[in-house]
Enzyme design. Structure first.
Site, PDB file in Angstrom:
ATOM      1  N   SER A  42      76.322  52.552 -37.120  1.00 17.30           N
ATOM      2  CA  SER A  42      75.385  51.559 -37.659  1.00 17.30           C
ATOM      3  C   SER A  42      75.541  50.200 -36.989  1.00 17.30           C
ATOM      4  O   SER A  42      74.564  49.473 -36.786  1.00 17.30           O
ATOM      5  CB  SER A  42      75.604  51.367 -39.161  1.00 17.30           C
ATOM      6  OG  SER A  42      75.548  52.599 -39.838  1.00 17.30           O
ATOM      7  N   HIS A 222      66.641  53.114 -42.856  1.00 16.58           N
ATOM      8  CA  HIS A 222      66.044  51.807 -43.156  1.00 16.58           C
ATOM      9  C   HIS A 222      65.303  51.374 -41.896  1.00 16.58           C
ATOM     10  O   HIS A 222      65.834  51.496 -40.787  1.00 16.58           O
ATOM     11  CB  HIS A 222      67.180  50.861 -43.551  1.00 16.58           C
ATOM     12  CG  HIS A 222      66.959  49.421 -43.262  1.00 16.58           C
ATOM     13  ND1 HIS A 222      65.909  48.716 -43.797  1.00 16.58           N
ATOM     14  CD2 HIS A 222      67.674  48.531 -42.529  1.00 16.58           C
ATOM     15  CE1 HIS A 222      65.992  47.450 -43.387  1.00 16.58           C
ATOM     16  NE2 HIS A 222      67.048  47.321 -42.615  1.00 16.58           N
ATOM     17  N   TYR A 256      62.921  41.288 -44.243  1.00 17.52           N
ATOM     18  CA  TYR A 256      63.678  40.190 -43.625  1.00 17.52           C
ATOM     19  C   TYR A 256      63.289  40.081 -42.161  1.00 17.52           C
ATOM     20  O   TYR A 256      62.753  41.031 -41.567  1.00 17.52           O
ATOM     21  CB  TYR A 256      65.190  40.386 -43.811  1.00 17.52           C
ATOM     22  CG  TYR A 256      65.777  41.603 -43.129  1.00 17.52           C
ATOM     23  CD1 TYR A 256      66.122  41.580 -41.773  1.00 17.52           C
ATOM     24  CD2 TYR A 256      66.010  42.778 -43.835  1.00 17.52           C
ATOM     25  CE1 TYR A 256      66.683  42.686 -41.148  1.00 17.52           C
ATOM     26  CE2 TYR A 256      66.565  43.892 -43.214  1.00 17.52           C
ATOM     27  CZ  TYR A 256      66.899  43.846 -41.877  1.00 17.52           C
ATOM     28  OH  TYR A 256      67.438  44.938 -41.264  1.00 17.52           O
ATOM     29  N   THR A 356      77.812  41.800 -42.850  1.00 18.29           N
ATOM     30  CA  THR A 356      77.973  40.560 -43.624  1.00 18.29           C
ATOM     31  C   THR A 356      79.359  40.440 -44.265  1.00 18.29           C
ATOM     32  O   THR A 356      79.937  39.369 -44.310  1.00 18.29           O
ATOM     33  CB  THR A 356      76.893  40.529 -44.729  1.00 18.29           C
ATOM     34  OG1 THR A 356      75.616  40.583 -44.093  1.00 18.29           O
ATOM     35  CG2 THR A 356      76.996  39.296 -45.595  1.00 18.29           C
ATOM     36  N   ASP A 541      93.684  44.181 -69.505  1.00 23.34           N
ATOM     37  CA  ASP A 541      94.374  43.928 -70.768  1.00 23.34           C
ATOM     38  C   ASP A 541      94.195  45.145 -71.657  1.00 23.34           C
ATOM     39  O   ASP A 541      93.153  45.790 -71.658  1.00 23.34           O
ATOM     40  CB  ASP A 541      93.920  42.635 -71.456  1.00 23.34           C
ATOM     41  CG  ASP A 541      92.456  42.619 -71.847  1.00 23.34           C
ATOM     42  OD1 ASP A 541      91.666  43.442 -71.322  1.00 23.34           O
ATOM     43  OD2 ASP A 541      92.089  41.781 -72.688  1.00 23.34           O
ATOM     44  N   THR A 543      95.479  47.495 -75.360  1.00 21.73           N
ATOM     45  CA  THR A 543      96.220  47.620 -76.602  1.00 21.73           C
ATOM     46  C   THR A 543      97.055  48.896 -76.486  1.00 21.73           C
ATOM     47  O   THR A 543      96.578  49.914 -75.972  1.00 21.73           O
ATOM     48  CB  THR A 543      95.294  47.723 -77.814  1.00 21.73           C
ATOM     49  OG1 THR A 543      94.400  48.812 -77.614  1.00 21.73           O
ATOM     50  CG2 THR A 543      94.506  46.445 -78.034  1.00 21.73           C
ATOM     51  N   TYR A 640      89.565  55.969 -85.562  1.00 20.99           N
ATOM     52  CA  TYR A 640      89.406  57.008 -84.546  1.00 20.99           C
ATOM     53  C   TYR A 640      89.446  58.391 -85.183  1.00 20.99           C
ATOM     54  O   TYR A 640      90.205  58.631 -86.130  1.00 20.99           O
ATOM     55  CB  TYR A 640      90.557  56.950 -83.534  1.00 20.99           C
ATOM     56  CG  TYR A 640      90.623  55.671 -82.743  1.00 20.99           C
ATOM     57  CD1 TYR A 640      90.024  55.578 -81.500  1.00 20.99           C
ATOM     58  CD2 TYR A 640      91.291  54.561 -83.251  1.00 20.99           C
ATOM     59  CE1 TYR A 640      90.090  54.400 -80.772  1.00 20.99           C
ATOM     60  CE2 TYR A 640      91.351  53.377 -82.530  1.00 20.99           C
ATOM     61  CZ  TYR A 640      90.751  53.303 -81.287  1.00 20.99           C
ATOM     62  OH  TYR A 640      90.817  52.141 -80.563  1.00 20.99           O
TER      63      TYR A 640
END
Ligand code: FAD
Ligand code: THG
Length: 808
Positions: A42, A222, A256, A356, A541, A543, A640
């Site tokens: 590409s 494309h 574009y 990019t 995070d 439990t 639960y």
């Protein structure tokens, strides 16, 4: 230093060789099936437009680094980066509004940019018909990459540091030894390696399949076309410069543009998705110079040409002279794919990367391989971010095709795909539909956002009108649901909350080492804790509920958490994702105990069943595990049970709550309540780029408990430069949705992460990353699509700092 083989000498492989050798790797070999450096991939024909601004902070950081790096590259034939600037024009009011949002991202992520009037756009790009546009967004540091030159220049730097590049060397297989990579088998024999990186572009999925790895990418064609001479351009550009006008996007028409001397190149996404069947590709074009170029299909280009000549009338005197359908990778969510194979150590991928983002992805990959932790948060690109269902060929094909169609669309943050819905539903789904649920999607799950059944509850509330954008995929009913949760009691479907069982003789020691808080407490304890990476950044995070001496239930955030735990798991620990076969209802609100106690023989009073404790018991006839935890900050429990009992559990609770005015409530209410209460959402409010102290989560770190992953880094950590703060909007009608830039005294000082309208305060409350010096009471302004809103930094939590609502 490991011996490293990189497969692919496109922009990613060459950049990676440079980044690896720059970090001291000395034994790096890059192999490519094609010639160097126009390999036929590409990169060989990429027109190289680099627009840096992206909704994702990470992708923008990758692009910014690529620009900075490419600006420094030398190539004997000339520039590798031509910083002509970028211009995106708006042809519709919706796009014009959206460019204001984009301008906000640019500000928030540190990219220079300015909104321009139509006249200013036309002055900057004289081919643009100013009467067709409403304005534009100009970013002076964007520009054109000469992708093959950039690849070669980076390869030369790597070669100067000892790297080798082997053309015409196809990798045929990966050599494994004892669960590790040992090398690659090529057309020229075996090359030994400790680390193999697959940077094979759209061939990557096929290569990865050989080592039982699913890379959810689809090679897609494309269209790219070049016109003949355009009169106004003649004599404007030297052959060497090629371009002087900004690169141009006309996203309303999926187009574009760039200059090629006195010609214009047009890229079009304005056609049907054209997924490429690799088996036909290899057979048809193997051995040709450019396997990644397919014949141009004229018919597909017709609408593009007509839209192109409308925006740039000067094109009409010319025609398409050269054109092709070029192939590159699309993924279900538009992000790249990075990381190491979990079951084959040493096999890495850096895939589905645009020019990019190439140098940024390469740098992060090199850091990850050599130092263990990338500096930028790569979670959005993580190889293991995908749920099982999202790795199925049908899912990958449909969603990647959809990603192609939507590549330039204005996408609302709460707009979810319409195809492939209903893949994962909780046992309460039928009840939710009966109650008129409006569903969001997350991780494949249908998640109620609010319920039409609650529409009548809005009557007594003073809920400000929203602007059209923020009113989309939102309902005032959600405010009523939040209000009822604080006043009475509500039921929330918590089934999609990822849950693992961690069991075995080593379970406690394992979780103790993997997380920051002390989880080695009594059976029945629940602990809020963090998982850090080696650099002390917050990976998640959790439990952790201790349900037995050697059995824990972990509430987590994403498949990445499973991956991280599984990689570190010793043999005496079993890790199982139990999300699918179980379900969970959150019952929260001041009346929660009154509602649930009659169903249970065990004492649910405050002193008998304390906050952050778990209990295995029965509600009616149904076996349940209850946890006194509340992400919305109210009295109540997560309840639960296994999926088979789910329907009965819902009905039992709903019936029991009838006299208490219980309602079903959805995600939007849930989100606003947790923001009021000061609870963070991993991935939105904090990521691996933040340490606990910065994110306000130091309370979950026990430096005195013995070693854990990330501890050493925390000891060395400098004091926070930035902190996550709550801000409250002055204007009751002001709304933001996340990722907006924040200003103090005219300067952009941070950005919003998440926000919700608080029925309790009657204002929008948001989290924002602000300089560590920001004081409670300081005024800061937030730019919401061009409107400045005044806000005030607030002490946390905004609601119930004394925990009176929860501990009762
Ligand atoms: P490639 O360049 O494809 O490199 C992969 C390499 O791996 C190839 O050289 C291949 O030969 C080699 N390889 C594969 N299999 C093997 C094997 N088994 N053994 C050995 N070697 C192997 N991006 C932008 O940022 N801006 C743009 O404006 C832009 N425009 C584009 C326009 C078109 C028409 C196309 C097609 C793409 C465009 N892109 C653009 C996308 C961009 O070109 C690609 O995303 C990028 O070049 C991919 O780089 P890569 O290094 O991953 O892949
Ligand atoms: N429930 C369960 N597990 C979870 C979540 C959940 N795991 C993932 C995610 N959500 C974790 N996020 C939070 C955030 C805050 C709290 C719980 C889960 C919370 N915090 C208390 C506080 O900050 O005051 C902790 C108090 C304490 O440490 O004692 O409750 O929703 N099961």
């Amino acid at each position: 230093m490991p011996k490293i083989v990189v497969i692919g000498a496109g922009i990613v492989g060459t950049s990676l060789a440079d980044e690896l050798t720059a970090r001291g790797a000395t034994d790096v070999t890059v192999v490519d099936r094609g010639p160097l450096f126009a390999t036929g991939g590409s990169t060989s024909h990429a027109p190289g437009l680099v627009f840096q601004t992206n909704p994702s902070k990470t992708m923008t950081a990758f692009a910014r680094y690529t620009v900075e790096k490419f600006c420094t590259l030398d190539h004997p034939d000339g520039w590798a980066f031509n910083q002509v600037g970028g211009l995106e024009v708006a042809a519709t009011p919706e796009r014009w509004a959206d460019l204001h949002r984009k301008s906000g991202w640019a500000q928030a992520w540190g990219i220079e940019g300015r909104l321009l009037s139509a006249d200013e756009c036309a002055a900057l790009h004289p081919l643009v018909d100013r009467d067709r546009i409403l304005g534009g967004f100009h970013t002076p540091t964007d520009g054109l990459a000469k992708a093959v030159r950039a690849a070669e220049a980076q390869a030369r730097r790597a070669i100067a540091r000892g790297a080798a590049f082997l053309p015409h060397t196809e990798v045929l297989g990966v050599v494994e030894k004892a669960g590790r990579v040992a090398g690659v088998r090529t057309s020229d024999g075996v090359i030994d390696a400790d680390v193999v990186v697959c940077a094979a572009g759209f061939w990557g999925a096929e290569l990865a399949r050989q080592v039982d790895l699913v890379l959810p990418l689809v090679p897609m064609a494309h269209q790219y076309a070049r016109t003949g001479q355009i009169a106004p351009l003649v004599g404007r550009n030297t052959e060497r410069a090629e371009a002087g006008l900004p690169i141009l996007r006309h996203q309303d028409a999926d187009l574009y543009f760039r200059e090629h001397g006195d010609r214009i190149g047009i890229g079009s996404y304005c056609h049907r998705p054209m997924p490429v069947d690799m088996s036909t590709l290899m057979a048809d074009t193997a051995g040709e110079a450019m396997p990644s170029m397919l014949p141009f299909t004229d018919d597909d280009f017709a609408p593009a040409w007509s839209a192109a000549t409308e925006l740039l009338p000067a094109l009409a005197d010319s025609k398409v002279e050269e054109a092709f359908n070029g192939i590159f990778s699309f993924t279900p969510d538009g992000f790249s794919i990075m990381g190491e194979h979990r079951d084959l150590a040493g096999f890495w991928v850096a895939e589905a990367v645009w020019v990019t983002h190439s140098a940024g992805v390469a740098k992060a990959t090199a850091e990850w391989i050599l130092d263990g932790t990338p500096a930028v948060d790569v979670s959005e690109c993580d190889l293991y971010r995908f749920e099982d269902v999202a790795r199925s060929p049908a899912f990958v094909m449909q969603t990647s095709s959809q990603a192609f169609v939507e590549v330039y669309d204005v996408i609302h943050p709460y707009q979810f795909r319409s195809a492939l819905r209903g893949l994962r539903t909780s046992p309460f789904h039928a009840r939710h539909r009966e109650l008129g649920a409006h569903f969001y999607e997350g991780g494949g799950w249908e998640r109620p956002a609010w319920f039409e059944a609650n529409a009548g509850l809005t009557a007594d509330l003073d809920i400000p009108e929203r602007d059209e954008w923020s009113a989309r995929h939102w309902s005032p009913i959600s405010v009523a649901e939040a209000h009822v949760t604080r006043e009475r009691v509500a039921m929330y479907d918590m089934t999609p909350l990822t849950r693992y069982e961690v069991a075995g003789p080593g379970a406690a020691a394992f979780l103790q080492r993997m997380t920051t808080n002390n989880i080695d407490k009594s059976v029945g304890s629940v602990t809020y804790t963090l998982m850090l990476d080696e650099a002390g950044g917050i990976r998640s995070d959790l439990t952790v509920a201790r349900l037995g001496p050697t059995t824990f239930q972990v509430g987590a955030n994403s498949p990445r958490d499973f991956d991280w735990l599984d990689r570190h798991r010793p043999d005496d620990v079993v890790l199982r994702d139990i999300t699918g076969g179980t379900c969970c209802i959150g019952v929260w609100g001041p009346l929660a105990r009154d509602m649930v106690q009659p169903l249970c023989k065990d004492d649910l009073s405050h002193n008998a069943f304390r906050y952050f404790r778990a209990l295995r018991t029965y509600l009616g006839a149904l076996p349940v595990t209850m946890m006194r935890v509340s992400y919305v900050g109210e009295l109540g429990w997560e309840i639960y049970t296994s999926a088979d009992y789910g329907g009965a559990l819902w009905d039992l609770l709903f019936e029991a709550g009838r006299d208490h005015g219980v309602i079903a409530a959805g995600r939007v209410a849930f989100n606003s309540l947790r923001i009021e209460k000061g609870y963070r959402s991993w991935g939105t409010d904090m990521t691996t780029e933040h340490r606990p102290a910065e994110a306000g989560l130091d309370f979950a770190v026990r430096m005195d408990k013995g070693d854990f992953v990330g501890r050493a880094a925390l000891e060395q950590a400098p004091p926070p430069q930035k902190t996550l703060r709550s801000i409250v909007f002055d204007d009751p009608a002001a709304v933001v949705l996340g990722k907006e830039p924040v200003y103090a005294a005219g300067d952009c000082v941070g950005y919003v992460t998440s926000a919700g309208y608080s029925p309790t305060v009657g204002r929008t409350i948001a989290y924002a990353w602000l300089p560590a010096g920001a004081d409670t009471g300081d005024p800061v302004t937030v730019d919401y699509r061009g409107t400045r809103h005044r806000t005030t930094v607030h002490a946390e939590p905004v609601l119930d700092p004394d925990m009176l609502r929860i501990r009762r």
